[in-house]
Design an enzyme around this catalytic site. Structure first.
Site, PDB file in Angstrom:
ATOM      1  N   ASP A 150       5.777   2.738   7.142  1.00 33.18           N
ATOM      2  CA  ASP A 150       4.411   2.271   6.890  1.00 33.18           C
ATOM      3  C   ASP A 150       3.705   3.188   5.904  1.00 33.18           C
ATOM      4  O   ASP A 150       3.049   4.161   6.305  1.00 33.18           O
ATOM      5  CB  ASP A 150       3.621   2.203   8.196  1.00 33.18           C
ATOM      6  N   ASP A 166       4.288  -4.880   3.664  1.00 30.34           N
ATOM      7  CA  ASP A 166       3.752  -3.757   4.421  1.00 30.34           C
ATOM      8  C   ASP A 166       4.557  -3.653   5.719  1.00 30.34           C
ATOM      9  O   ASP A 166       4.445  -4.493   6.605  1.00 30.34           O
ATOM     10  CB  ASP A 166       2.273  -4.011   4.740  1.00 30.34           C
ATOM     11  N   HIS A 196       2.347   4.804  12.785  1.00 27.73           N
ATOM     12  CA  HIS A 196       1.202   5.733  12.628  1.00 27.73           C
ATOM     13  C   HIS A 196       1.443   7.067  13.324  1.00 27.73           C
ATOM     14  O   HIS A 196       0.497   7.732  13.762  1.00 27.73           O
ATOM     15  CB  HIS A 196      -0.097   5.082  13.116  1.00 27.73           C
ATOM     16  N   GLU A 232      -5.254   1.779   2.174  1.00 28.40           N
ATOM     17  CA  GLU A 232      -5.131   0.579   3.020  1.00 28.40           C
ATOM     18  C   GLU A 232      -5.398   0.947   4.464  1.00 28.40           C
ATOM     19  O   GLU A 232      -6.029   0.223   5.216  1.00 28.40           O
ATOM     20  CB  GLU A 232      -3.726  -0.008   2.887  1.00 28.40           C
ATOM     21  N   GLU A 233      -4.927   2.119   4.851  1.00 27.26           N
ATOM     22  CA  GLU A 233      -5.046   2.516   6.262  1.00 27.26           C
ATOM     23  C   GLU A 233      -6.499   2.707   6.697  1.00 27.26           C
ATOM     24  O   GLU A 233      -6.787   2.736   7.886  1.00 27.26           O
ATOM     25  CB  GLU A 233      -4.252   3.800   6.507  1.00 27.26           C
ATOM     26  N   HIS A 284       0.858  -1.193   0.000  1.00 23.32           N
ATOM     27  CA  HIS A 284       0.000   0.000   0.000  1.00 23.32           C
ATOM     28  C   HIS A 284       0.885   1.230   0.000  1.00 23.32           C
ATOM     29  O   HIS A 284       1.943   1.267   0.649  1.00 23.32           O
ATOM     30  CB  HIS A 284      -0.984  -0.006   1.163  1.00 23.32           C
TER      31      HIS A 284
HETATM   32  N1  DTR Z   1      -2.125  -2.856   9.402  1.00 22.45           N
HETATM   33  C1  DTR Z   1      -0.814  -2.457   8.864  1.00 22.45           C
HETATM   34  C2  DTR Z   1       0.300  -2.753   9.849  1.00 22.45           C
HETATM   35  C3  DTR Z   1       0.318  -4.167  10.340  1.00 22.45           C
HETATM   36  C4  DTR Z   1      -0.014  -4.565  11.599  1.00 22.45           C
HETATM   37  N2  DTR Z   1       0.136  -5.951  11.708  1.00 22.45           N
HETATM   38  C5  DTR Z   1       0.547  -6.406  10.501  1.00 22.45           C
HETATM   39  C6  DTR Z   1       0.839  -7.703  10.093  1.00 22.45           C
HETATM   40  C7  DTR Z   1       1.217  -7.903   8.760  1.00 22.45           C
HETATM   41  C8  DTR Z   1       1.320  -6.821   7.886  1.00 22.45           C
HETATM   42  C9  DTR Z   1       1.025  -5.485   8.300  1.00 22.45           C
HETATM   43  C10 DTR Z   1       0.653  -5.323   9.606  1.00 22.45           C
HETATM   44  C11 DTR Z   1      -0.808  -0.974   8.597  1.00 22.45           C
HETATM   45  O1  DTR Z   1      -0.941  -0.212   9.552  1.00 22.45           O
HETATM   46  O2  DTR Z   1      -0.627  -0.620   7.432  1.00 22.45           O
HETATM   47 ZN    ZN Z   2      -0.484   1.601   8.875  1.00 22.98          ZN
HETATM   48 ZN    ZN Z   3       0.914  -0.500   6.406  1.00 26.84          ZN
END
Ligand code: DTR
Ligand code: ZN
Ligand code: ZN
Ligand code: CA
Length: 431
Positions: free
Chosen positions: A132, A195, A281, A166-167, A120
């Site tokens: 991220d 990611d 974040h 994605e977020e 993403h």
């Molecule tokens: N949700 C993703 C970060 C994230 C958290 N746990 C995992 C496990 C595998 C891949 C990504 C993630 C984000 O904040 O973009």
């Molecule tokens: Zn994120």
């Molecule tokens: Zn992410």
């Protein structure tokens, strides 16, 4: 430790024989796939610097619906167009704003066998989102550029994707998959997701999804001598979920977010018992929030997986033999064993026998762990190292090419010090 050296009588002779065999084995048995080039981490870091500049010039972020996101899409697209890709931008609407996915196809390869890699490209609104997920986006971009530089002509068709929003809930990748006709979905043989792959206090996690994809990544890190762990919270947490939900084989890599690295993981990977990414974040997720070694290793792993899985000639993993019965390990007592009875394999075991060990035990410095071949030969896997760390959940690669494959193979575990107890949770051999 991933490569175990047998502690047998005449160890030096054995090691010399092992080295010769391993080389011969690696030459003789290598799947006829081209080796991926090294991905220059300096190039990946330059993409991150460019993404940070884009954020700075667009209100400090690259979030969905903000100018910084569209500028990020245009930045990546321009590089791919210049490198000979067939690109397209897919628009969608979310929360009243226009979102964008970028798809890039590398001309050639079997259109009925598509290997995809994606990440993403959006950040949260609080910052530039460099780990991220600039890290995944930049590594996938540089791998795509490396494919172009090499003018790779893989058996399978290569496609790359950069996802929006994605977020906000995997919005862009869900839209892409939903718009993909069922017949087109069936052609995607693998989707690889990246990611957060440059976390400042990194772990090396491999998604526990498709076994061939998982093994491809594990083999890469085993070759580096870098232990990996299974990503346990990955399900549903990133864009691979959109593909997995329609039955497409998925895999990926992750270096950790806000979770705290355990002392056992610090023993394994270094770093500190703090968050894998303390800027998750947050506005401090900038180019200074990257571990260069993790970014380099993971970028090279992306390329390894792309080259290997698109070659079409990957040797699938061989038969698996597993024993999941719990076996209690007596405290400072006699050795115990877990046995798998291997049958139906002609000839000897491979030089890259995969030994998955799962031992639940506090203070693993108490333990001696051996693989015992059917003829009684002993291959030491763990010898009292690890100190106060807990549990051994690791894949070892053993050169067992001098052993007849069929027969009773044993995982032997002995606790050699008082206090701290545990049990064998599982033992698996992959030939
Ligand atoms: N949700 C993703 C970060 C994230 C958290 N746990 C995992 C496990 C595998 C891949 C990504 C993630 C984000 O904040 O973009
Ligand atoms: Zn994120
Ligand atoms: Zn992410
Ligand atoms: Ca590299």
């Amino acid at each position: 430790m991933n490569l175990s050296v047998p502690r047998r009588v005449g160890a030096l002779a054995a090691v010399a024989a092992l080295a010769a065999t391993a080389l011969a084995g690696s030459t003789a048995n290598a799947a006829p796939t081209l080796a991926a080039p090294d991905i220059p981490v300096a190039n990946v870091k330059q993409h991150l610097a460019d993404l940070q500049s884009i954020a700075a010039a667009n209100g400090g972020n690259r979030a969905h619906g903000r100018t910084g996101y569209k500028a990020s899409i245009d930045f990546v697209k321009a590089k791919l167009d210049a490198a000979g890709y067939t690109t397209s931008i897919q628009q969608f609407t979310y929360n009243g704003s226009t979102g964008y996915n970028l798809i890039a196809d590398w001309p050639g390869g079997d259109p009925n066998q598509v290997v995809m890699a994606g990440s993403h490209l959006d950040s949260v609104s609080s910052g530039a989102g460099i780990n991220d997920n600039g890290s995944g986006s930049a590594a996938v971009l540089e791998t795509a550029l490396a494919v172009s530089r090499a003018d790779l002509q893989p058996t399978k068709h290569l496609r790359f994707g950069w996802w929006g929003a994605e977020e906000l809930g995997l919005v862009g990748s869900k839209y892409y998959v939903n718009q993909l006709p069922t017949a087109e979905r069936a052609k995607v043989s693998a989707y690889l997701n990246f990611d957060m792959i440059g976390s400042p206090n990194p772990g090396y996690f491999v998604y526990d999804d498709d076994p061939v994809i998982e093994q491809t990544f594990k083999d890469y890190f085993a070759g580096l001598g870098v232990p990996t762990e299974i990503e346990t919270e990955g399900d549903g947490r990133s864009d691979h979920a959109s593909f997995k939900n329609v039955g497409i084989p998925v895999g990926g890599l992750f270096t950790g977010a806000s979770r705290t690295k355990t002392s056992a993981q610090v023993q394994k990977w270094g770093g500190t018992t703090t968050a894998f990414d303390r800027c998750y974040h947050s506005s401090c997720d900038t180019t200074s929030n990257i571990n260069d070694t993790a970014l380099d290793r993971n970028s090279d792993a992306v390329a390894h997986a792309i080259w290997t899985l698109s070659a079409g000639s990957t040797t699938p993993p061989g038969p698996v033999f597993e024993n999941t019965a719990d076996v209690t390990v007596p405290d400072n007592g006699a050795a115990v064993t877990s046995t798998v009875n291997v049958t139906g394999i002609t000839g000897n075991a491979p030089s890259t026998l995969k030994v998955d060990v799962d031992i639940v035990h506090t203070w693993i410095g108490d333990l001696v762990v051996d693989l015992v071949a059917p003829d009684g030969s002993v291959y030491n896997l763990h010898n009292r190292s690890g100190g106060s760390a807990d549990n051994i959940k690791q894949t070892y690669t053993v050169n067992a090419s001098s052993e007849v494959a069929n027969g009773a193979w044993k995982l032997r575990v002995q606790d050699k010090a008082t206090y701290d107890t545990g049990y064998i949770n599982g033992f698996k051999l992959t030939f």
